[in-house]
Motif scaffolding. Structure first.
Motif, PDB file in Angstrom:
ATOM      1  N   ALA A 190     -12.777   3.963 -25.920  1.00  0.00           N
ATOM      2  CA  ALA A 190     -11.607   4.832 -25.992  1.00  0.00           C
ATOM      3  C   ALA A 190     -10.369   4.068 -26.446  1.00  0.00           C
ATOM      4  CB  ALA A 190     -11.358   5.482 -24.623  1.00  0.00           C
ATOM      5  N   ARG A 191     -10.344   2.742 -26.195  1.00  0.00           N
ATOM      6  CA  ARG A 191      -9.228   1.920 -26.671  1.00  0.00           C
ATOM      7  C   ARG A 191      -9.364   1.564 -28.137  1.00  0.00           C
ATOM      8  NH1 ARG A 191      -9.838  -1.194 -21.675  1.00  0.00           N
ATOM      9  NH2 ARG A 191     -10.902  -2.812 -22.922  1.00  0.00           N
ATOM     10  N   GLY A 192     -10.489   1.924 -28.732  1.00  0.00           N
ATOM     11  CA  GLY A 192     -10.701   1.625 -30.144  1.00  0.00           C
ATOM     12  C   GLY A 192     -11.520   0.380 -30.391  1.00  0.00           C
ATOM     13  N   GLU A 193     -12.065  -0.247 -29.329  1.00  0.00           N
ATOM     14  CA  GLU A 193     -12.873  -1.449 -29.509  1.00  0.00           C
ATOM     15  C   GLU A 193     -14.247  -1.088 -30.076  1.00  0.00           C
ATOM     16  OE1 GLU A 193     -13.206  -4.122 -26.236  1.00  0.00           O
ATOM     17  OE2 GLU A 193     -11.219  -3.615 -25.443  1.00  0.00           O
ATOM     18  N   THR A 228     -14.437   3.174 -21.627  1.00  0.00           N
ATOM     19  CA  THR A 228     -13.007   2.854 -21.673  1.00  0.00           C
ATOM     20  C   THR A 228     -12.692   1.931 -22.837  1.00  0.00           C
ATOM     21  OG1 THR A 228     -12.964   3.036 -19.254  1.00  0.00           O
ATOM     22  CG2 THR A 228     -11.073   2.002 -20.319  1.00  0.00           C
ATOM     23  N   ARG A 229     -13.549   0.958 -23.076  1.00  0.00           N
ATOM     24  CA  ARG A 229     -13.335   0.047 -24.208  1.00  0.00           C
ATOM     25  C   ARG A 229     -13.398   0.804 -25.530  1.00  0.00           C
ATOM     26  NH1 ARG A 229     -17.526  -4.682 -23.666  1.00  0.00           N
ATOM     27  NH2 ARG A 229     -16.468  -5.271 -25.607  1.00  0.00           N
ATOM     28  N   SER A 252     -11.353  -0.801 -16.512  1.00  0.00           N
ATOM     29  CA  SER A 252     -10.855  -1.179 -17.835  1.00  0.00           C
ATOM     30  C   SER A 252     -11.926  -1.829 -18.703  1.00  0.00           C
ATOM     31  CB  SER A 252      -9.665  -2.131 -17.693  1.00  0.00           C
ATOM     32  OG  SER A 252     -10.056  -3.310 -17.004  1.00  0.00           O
ATOM     33  N   GLU A 253     -13.037  -2.286 -18.082  1.00  0.00           N
ATOM     34  CA  GLU A 253     -14.087  -2.974 -18.830  1.00  0.00           C
ATOM     35  C   GLU A 253     -15.328  -2.116 -19.034  1.00  0.00           C
ATOM     36  OE1 GLU A 253     -13.682  -5.846 -20.321  1.00  0.00           O
ATOM     37  OE2 GLU A 253     -11.620  -5.794 -19.580  1.00  0.00           O
ATOM     38  N   GLU A 284      -9.839   9.023 -32.038  1.00  0.00           N
ATOM     39  CA  GLU A 284      -9.025   7.803 -32.070  1.00  0.00           C
ATOM     40  C   GLU A 284      -8.128   7.711 -30.841  1.00  0.00           C
ATOM     41  OE1 GLU A 284      -8.950   5.231 -33.827  1.00  0.00           O
ATOM     42  OE2 GLU A 284     -10.089   5.656 -35.622  1.00  0.00           O
ATOM     43  N   GLU A 285      -7.774   8.857 -30.271  1.00  0.00           N
ATOM     44  CA  GLU A 285      -6.919   8.862 -29.081  1.00  0.00           C
ATOM     45  C   GLU A 285      -7.713   8.680 -27.798  1.00  0.00           C
ATOM     46  OE1 GLU A 285      -6.841  11.231 -31.449  1.00  0.00           O
ATOM     47  OE2 GLU A 285      -5.066  10.413 -32.474  1.00  0.00           O
ATOM     48  N   GLY A 286      -9.052   8.596 -27.902  1.00  0.00           N
ATOM     49  CA  GLY A 286      -9.875   8.393 -26.728  1.00  0.00           C
ATOM     50  C   GLY A 286     -10.387   9.658 -26.098  1.00  0.00           C
TER      51      GLY A 286
END
Length: 557
Positions: free
Chosen positions: A264-267, A261-262, A256-257, A214-216
């Protein structure tokens, strides 16, 4: 400290646990006796001069030396009992005819026997101590001596029983803990084996898989993911050597896209498309999906990243579109020539009505084919997913026109074709596409029916359903081939021998029928014939009338 156990081996200069336990217990008693003797010599030297005290002390010393000298690993477990019994006799000699409470030292051999031997050995030791006390009380006058025997013996019995029961509980607890430890070890081993097998399975598939917390943080990756992104197998957390791009030879995807990375952000997302330029210099088309794994037990929820390599599929799709566009372009010219020449032929005054009708049939068929050719490119890109232009049409008229256009073909092959559709068959559909379906089915029936065979086209209305059935007496389809007959490009061996073709007609027809909410079914037997049944829902506004007419006919029947 199981002093009663037997050890089969013995290393010189390195005593085993059993020997050390025997030595330690005896040395504790010997040290207690030595300290008591020294104090007696200082405080009451007269007691030290008594023969029984002196002999008892020497006996303890001799027993201790014997304990240190005997090879205990080679002796049976019962041999150890001689030591506490000898100590009990020595303590009895030291405590006889004296006011010193040396009898308290009996607690050491009593606990020794109670903790490491059976209850019978403890009872025997207590009986022997009781006899020693009785002899001592007989030599000493007074009721106090008898009471002393009772109190000492009762205390020693309590100490022995308590120690014996405590050790039994301890042993039971130790066995329980050992069993629990074995179970935990087995469970841990089984889980480790399962995790190892799971990783072996995951490493054996071509789909790249990464699991994130959850923290990436990266928890695990399989070989396919590491290979695609050029990760270090020893440390997958190091930066990837492959670079993601928005398209083939396009711009790099912003940090960021990027799918990782997405995620890791929880998406969570499905089929995110990126192009990957690998460390080996190859372009890879990827379809990336991120899904959430719910928490289970002590494990927290996590994100699963699935990476599919769709490079071959992407190139195949592009090649198909290129081929379709080329084929469409190449087909337009001959079709246009055919239509133009047929129209010029119709301008001739000397044409017979029969010839004129045939030229008109050629023009209509060519125009339909030209329309299909023009739609090839768009259809290949999106497939037939719906009805382009729908209207309330009569399927009976479409069947009539199709049969009329194939009568000359059937006659040339010596095949009789019949149409039976006396009632209106209203449906809401794309008439052009429905004509394509009927033409495919009727054409196949004529093509695979030998000379003197028959093709029967029957249209009926069954309550809320329009049914069109095309039956032939042709070569039929083998039972093994029947489940595959709607597969694109599939053709049976008998069909290949009978006539040419691509194997696309029935598959396309089935897609069109499904897009109109209908069904297409095939019933066939090799050497007997084939029956193709198409069912469509009755057009809105006609369903009630269809049900009424069907009910009237049922009543007449």
């Amino acid at each position: 400290m199981a002093t009663g156990a037997v050890r089969p081996t013995f290393a010189v200069g390195s005593p085993d646990a059993r020997t050390r336990s025997i030595w330690l217990t005896q040395l504790v008693l010997a040290a207690s006796v030595l300290i008591t003797t020294v104090l007696v010599m200082v405080v009451e030297p007269d007691i030290f001069g008594r023969w029984n005290f002196l002999i008892g002390t020497l006996a303890v010393v001799v027993v201790t030396l014997a304990t240190l000298a005997l090879p205990w690993p080679g002796l049976p477990a019962a041999a150890v009992l001689a030591i506490p019994f000898a100590d009990a006799i020595a303590i009895g000699l030291m405590s006889t005819d004296t006011q010193l409470r040396i009898g308290f030292l009996w607690g050491i051999p009593v606990m020794w026997v109670a903790m490491h031997f059976r209850a019978t050995a403890l009872a025997a030791l207590l009986v022997m101590i009781g006899l020693i006390l009785l002899i001592d009380s007989a030599l000493t006058s007074g009721t106090i001596a008898a009471l002393r025997v009772f109190v000492v013996l009762l205390s020693l019995t309590f100490i022995g029983i308590t120690a014996h029961l405590a050790l039994r509980r301890t042993r039971s607890l130790r066995r329980l803990l050992r069993r629990q430890a074995n179970r935990l070890t087995a469970t841990f081993t089984r889980r480790s084996d399962q995790e190892r097998r799971t990783m072996e399975i995951l490493n054996g598939i071509d789909t790249g898989i990464a699991r994130l917390s959850e923290e990436g943080a990266l928890l695990a990756v399989n070989h396919a993911y590491s290979r695609l992104y050029g990760l270090d197998p020893l440390d997958p957390t190091l930066p990837a050597r492959s670079v993601e791009y928005t398209g083939l030879r396009g711009m790099p995807v912003p940090s960021s896209e990027r799918p990782f990375t997405r995620a890791a952000r929880g998406e969570t997302f499905t089929d995110a498309s990126v192009w990957l330029f690998t460390a080996e210099g190859e372009w890879r088309a990827l379809s990336v999906t991120a899904k959430r794994l719910p928490a289970r037990g002590d494990e927290e929820s996590s994100i699963l990243l699935l990476v599919h390599d769709v490079t071959a599929l992407t190139y195949a799709q592009r090649e198909r579109e290129r081929f379709t566009a080329m084929a469409s372009h190449e087909l337009k010219h001959p079709l246009t020539v055919m239509i133009g020449n047929a129209e010029l032929a119709l301008e001739l005054d000397e044409l017979t009505p029969r010839t004129r009708e045939r030229f008109e049939t050629i023009i209509r068929a060519s125009e339909r084919m030209l329309t299909m050719t023009e739609g090839l490119v768009s259809t290949s890109r999106r497939g037939f997913s719906g009805r382009d232009e729908v209207d309330d049409i009569d399927l009976r008229q479409i069947a009539h026109d199709s049969v009329a256009s194939f009568r000359s073909t059937a006659a040339a092959g010596g095949v009789t074709i019949e149409l039976s559709a006396d009632r209106t068959m209203p449906i809401t559909a794309d008439g052009f596409r429905l004509r394509q379906v009927v033409d495919n089915i009727v054409s196949n029936a004529i093509k695979y029916t030998p000379q003197d065979g028959r093709v029967s086209v029957v249209g009926t209305l069954e309550r809320d359903t329009v049914v069109l059935t095309v039956a032939d007496t042709g070569i039929g389809i083998d039972g093994d081939d029947l489940p595959l007959i709607l597969t694109p490009y599939y053709r049976t061996a008998a069909a290949k021998e009978k006539s040419g073709g691509t194997g696309l007609g029935l598959g396309i027809s089935n897609d069109i029928v499904k897009a109109h909410g209908g069904t297409l079914s095939i019933d066939s037997e090799a050497g007997v014939g084939t029956t193709v049944t198409v069912r469509f829902p009755v057009a809105d506004g006609h369903a009630e009338g269809a049900r009424t007419r069907s009910g009237i006919e049922d009543a007449h029947d």
